[in-house]
Design an enzyme around this catalytic site. Sequence first.
Site, PDB file in Angstrom:
ATOM      1  N   ASP A 124     -19.119  29.450  47.059  1.00 28.70           N
ATOM      2  CA  ASP A 124     -18.029  30.793  46.409  1.00 28.70           C
ATOM      3  C   ASP A 124     -17.666  30.042  45.142  1.00 28.70           C
ATOM      4  OD1 ASP A 124     -16.440  28.618  47.461  1.00 28.70           O
ATOM      5  OD2 ASP A 124     -15.114  30.205  48.469  1.00 28.70           O
ATOM      6  N   GLU A 169       6.650  11.421  43.403  1.00 31.14           N
ATOM      7  CA  GLU A 169       6.273  11.682  42.075  1.00 31.14           C
ATOM      8  C   GLU A 169       7.479  11.776  41.222  1.00 31.14           C
ATOM      9  OE1 GLU A 169       3.945  14.737  38.935  1.00 31.14           O
ATOM     10  OE2 GLU A 169       5.165  15.524  40.370  1.00 31.14           O
ATOM     11  N   ASN A 218     -19.522  26.246  50.533  1.00 32.23           N
ATOM     12  CA  ASN A 218     -20.034  27.840  50.908  1.00 32.23           C
ATOM     13  C   ASN A 218     -20.363  28.824  49.811  1.00 32.23           C
ATOM     14  OD1 ASN A 218     -17.546  28.128  50.205  1.00 32.23           O
ATOM     15  ND2 ASN A 218     -16.672  29.537  51.870  1.00 32.23           N
ATOM     16  N   ASP A 272      -0.001  16.350  50.242  1.00 28.27           N
ATOM     17  CA  ASP A 272       0.685  16.589  49.124  1.00 28.27           C
ATOM     18  C   ASP A 272       2.028  17.743  49.494  1.00 28.27           C
ATOM     19  OD1 ASP A 272       1.739  17.034  46.332  1.00 28.27           O
ATOM     20  OD2 ASP A 272      -0.428  16.973  45.466  1.00 28.27           O
ATOM     21  N   HIS A 289      -4.462  14.999  38.468  1.00 32.19           N
ATOM     22  CA  HIS A 289      -4.788  16.247  38.282  1.00 32.19           C
ATOM     23  C   HIS A 289      -3.821  16.760  36.972  1.00 32.19           C
ATOM     24  CE1 HIS A 289      -1.345  16.633  40.632  1.00 32.19           C
ATOM     25  NE2 HIS A 289      -1.482  17.623  40.487  1.00 32.19           N
ATOM     26  N   ASP A 290      -3.051  16.306  36.542  1.00 33.45           N
ATOM     27  CA  ASP A 290      -2.301  16.711  35.360  1.00 33.45           C
ATOM     28  C   ASP A 290      -2.632  16.048  34.157  1.00 33.45           C
ATOM     29  OD1 ASP A 290      -0.901  18.435  37.392  1.00 33.45           O
ATOM     30  OD2 ASP A 290       0.730  16.845  37.540  1.00 33.45           O
ATOM     31  N   ASP A 336       5.742  15.878  45.632  1.00 37.79           N
ATOM     32  CA  ASP A 336       5.895  16.578  44.230  1.00 37.79           C
ATOM     33  C   ASP A 336       7.116  16.421  43.555  1.00 37.79           C
ATOM     34  OD1 ASP A 336       3.813  17.978  42.361  1.00 37.79           O
ATOM     35  OD2 ASP A 336       5.445  19.636  42.878  1.00 37.79           O
ATOM     36  N   ASP A 372     -18.051  22.113  46.810  1.00 31.53           N
ATOM     37  CA  ASP A 372     -17.935  23.597  47.397  1.00 31.53           C
ATOM     38  C   ASP A 372     -19.102  23.721  48.534  1.00 31.53           C
ATOM     39  OD1 ASP A 372     -17.924  26.163  47.764  1.00 31.53           O
ATOM     40  OD2 ASP A 372     -18.909  26.832  46.108  1.00 31.53           O
ATOM     41  N   ASP A 402     -13.557  23.128  48.621  1.00 30.00           N
ATOM     42  CA  ASP A 402     -13.066  23.354  50.018  1.00 30.00           C
ATOM     43  C   ASP A 402     -13.292  22.096  50.891  1.00 30.00           C
ATOM     44  OD1 ASP A 402     -15.925  23.251  51.117  1.00 30.00           O
ATOM     45  OD2 ASP A 402     -15.923  25.502  50.122  1.00 30.00           O
TER      46      ASP A 402
HETATM   47  O1  TEU Z   1       3.805  17.949  38.242  1.00 33.63           O
HETATM   48  C1  TEU Z   1       4.980  17.890  37.759  1.00 33.63           C
HETATM   49  C2  TEU Z   1       5.089  17.641  36.277  1.00 33.63           C
HETATM   50  O2  TEU Z   1       6.177  17.902  35.570  1.00 33.63           O
HETATM   51  C3  TEU Z   1       3.887  17.905  35.329  1.00 33.63           C
HETATM   52  O3  TEU Z   1       3.001  16.897  35.755  1.00 33.63           O
HETATM   53  C4  TEU Z   1       3.354  19.114  35.006  1.00 33.63           C
HETATM   54  O4  TEU Z   1       2.123  19.019  35.485  1.00 33.63           O
HETATM   55  C5  TEU Z   1       3.229  19.456  33.728  1.00 33.63           C
HETATM   56  O5  TEU Z   1       2.038  18.799  33.007  1.00 33.63           O
HETATM   57  C6  TEU Z   1       4.407  18.918  32.700  1.00 33.63           C
HETATM   58  O6  TEU Z   1       4.188  19.289  31.269  1.00 33.63           O
HETATM   59  C7  TEU Z   1       3.547  18.410  39.594  1.00 33.63           C
HETATM   60  C8  TEU Z   1       2.447  18.905  39.944  1.00 33.63           C
HETATM   61  O7  TEU Z   1       1.451  17.539  39.878  1.00 33.63           O
HETATM   62  C9  TEU Z   1       1.746  19.700  38.905  1.00 33.63           C
HETATM   63  O8  TEU Z   1       0.382  19.946  39.031  1.00 33.63           O
HETATM   64  C10 TEU Z   1       2.651  21.050  39.303  1.00 33.63           C
HETATM   65  O9  TEU Z   1       2.168  21.883  38.497  1.00 33.63           O
HETATM   66  C11 TEU Z   1       3.940  20.675  39.320  1.00 33.63           C
HETATM   67  O10 TEU Z   1       4.388  19.501  39.822  1.00 33.63           O
HETATM   68  C12 TEU Z   1       4.573  21.852  39.972  1.00 33.63           C
HETATM   69  O11 TEU Z   1       4.491  21.527  41.102  1.00 33.63           O
HETATM   70 CA    CA Z   2     -16.076  27.116  48.653  1.00 38.55          CA
END
Ligand code: TEU
Ligand code: CA
Length: 562
Positions: free
Chosen positions: A46, A262, A44, A119, A336-337, A220, A42, A50
């Site tokens: 908040d 993906e 700035n 992305d 991130h998932d 995605d 971050d 960013d």
């Molecule tokens: O994720 C696709 C997806 O089906 C899974 O990874 C989802 O996050 C979930 O955990 C299934 O149980 C992609 C992105 O990586 C995710 O962050 C998004 O939320 C999703 O698509 C929708 O765009």
């Molecule tokens: Ca920020």
Amino acid sequence: MSLVTLTVNRFAKEWQKNMEMEKKYWWQSSVIYQIYPRSFMDSNNDGIGDLRGIISKLDYLKTLGIDAIWLSPVYKSPQDDNGYDISDYTDIDPMFGNLEDMTLLISKAKEYGIQIIMDLVLNHTSDEHPWFIEAKKSRDNLYHDYYVWVDGEEGILPNDLKACFGGSAWEWVPERKQYYLHQFSVRQPDLNWENPKLRAEIYKMICWWINKGVGGFRLDVIDLIGKEPLLGITSDGPHLHEYIKELNLNTWHNKDLLTVGETWSATPKTAEIYSNPDGSEFSMVFQFEHILLDQQEGKSKWDLAPLDFMKLKQVLSKWQTELSDGGWNSLFWNNHDLPRIVSRWGNDGQYREESAKMLATIIHGMKGTPYIYQGEELGMTNVRYDISEYRDIETLNLYKERLEEGYEKEDIMASIYAKGRDNARTPMQWELSANAGFSQMAPWIKVNPNYLQINAGEQLLREDSVFHYYRQLIALRKKYEVIRSGNYELLYAENPQIFAYQRTYGNEKLKVICNFTDSTANICSEDFKNYELLLCNYPATEEEHQLRPYEARMYINAVRRS
Ligand code: TEU
Ligand code: CA
């Protein structure tokens, strides 16, 4: 045609084919680093990460040695699903900065030799995208068929298709007296890829980003765009590869960009089509077979199955072997998932550092393009928060839904601790200072309290840290052709503690041997005679025939062409 011409033609063709196969792309020797912008840095104060924050950390990424950044979405978005719900594909959300900051990031990163991978969310938009705002007004609107609409009666769903974030995948719109499809949240309406006008708009937008100088795209849930929801087909629809080939031809074809789809539904067979070296679709895909091993078959990701180590070996080896020619692998444990890998397949207590390094060794010794998710290079761990501290729409919906269905609170929380996406989304742990040096303000999501022990500042200074181990793994990939291109062969196949393999490229041989357990494991030291130790996650030992808990070693044969 004479026999001679025929033969010459055949040779020419084969030669051309070989050249295509032999052609080396920059992304085949690269290591990619994924940034989840709202949790990275971050600038700035908040409380939200960013673009300027990312720019301030390019030095750090250069030290690590990565070649490209995959940036999770920073486009304009109501943030219902943290940016995976886009309302303007060619603008930046003010929360992250503006287009000028984006241009600056692209050019600054280039000075460091780092490409920016955007992305692209092409299966759906936000319900605040102007296309959807228009489309839902009436059936004869200019944008009426940009989304997937189905006739019906209010209260009688077209079918029982479920949305990923809970509830039905259908939502009623009274103005049109129709349902629209949303495979994710109700605020993420699915785009209609059958519509050539929509497809053309998407190509135009992608070319706009290519002209800005980005290094490629992550796409995605791209295996969902060919959906036929009324037939119950979500992934791998009948026209999927047609759409992808057209997308390719109209955008990145012949442009030397990294593209990664993906695809949760990918098999080695379909991955070979997606990543065909003829360049007709993507550079590679993310497949999730190794990730799916911890869920009960036919159930949801929240229904945990015990980890099966033998299966893991078999699955990862299968992908190595089956994509060995005519395709390309991506290599990853985290994004991130997904929960933090050290908390899943490693040991985030006593052996946190050892197991984090061991898990890195297995992936980074394989053939493909490795991806590191922010904080993985520090061995960051999962969290266990009170439900009030969670922010992810998927987790919050699940909690509500399962409480209503009568699940015990403890059982729901156990699933969230193990699999919740916020495990990966807590702020990056930079320093020992307040909020882990991520921000001077309280961050949008609570910092993992273990930042006092786990932070970049400390690890940069300590030579045997997880960070420096990752740095060495990346450097070894740059140095040895055998790591980039060697053939793969599983060793110790039946051993229930050890994951080991051999890579071969001409005279070069690499051996990787890892103990996946918290007890010692015996090996045969003869196997490594005439081999030099390249890397190990423990200090040197006399006990060559024994691996300590989570020990990892990487060897190279001594007799080789240098
Ligand atoms: O994720 C696709 C997806 O089906 C899974 O990874 C989802 O996050 C979930 O955990 C299934 O149980 C992609 C992105 O990586 C995710 O962050 C998004 O939320 C999703 O698509 C929708 O765009
Ligand atoms: Ca920020």
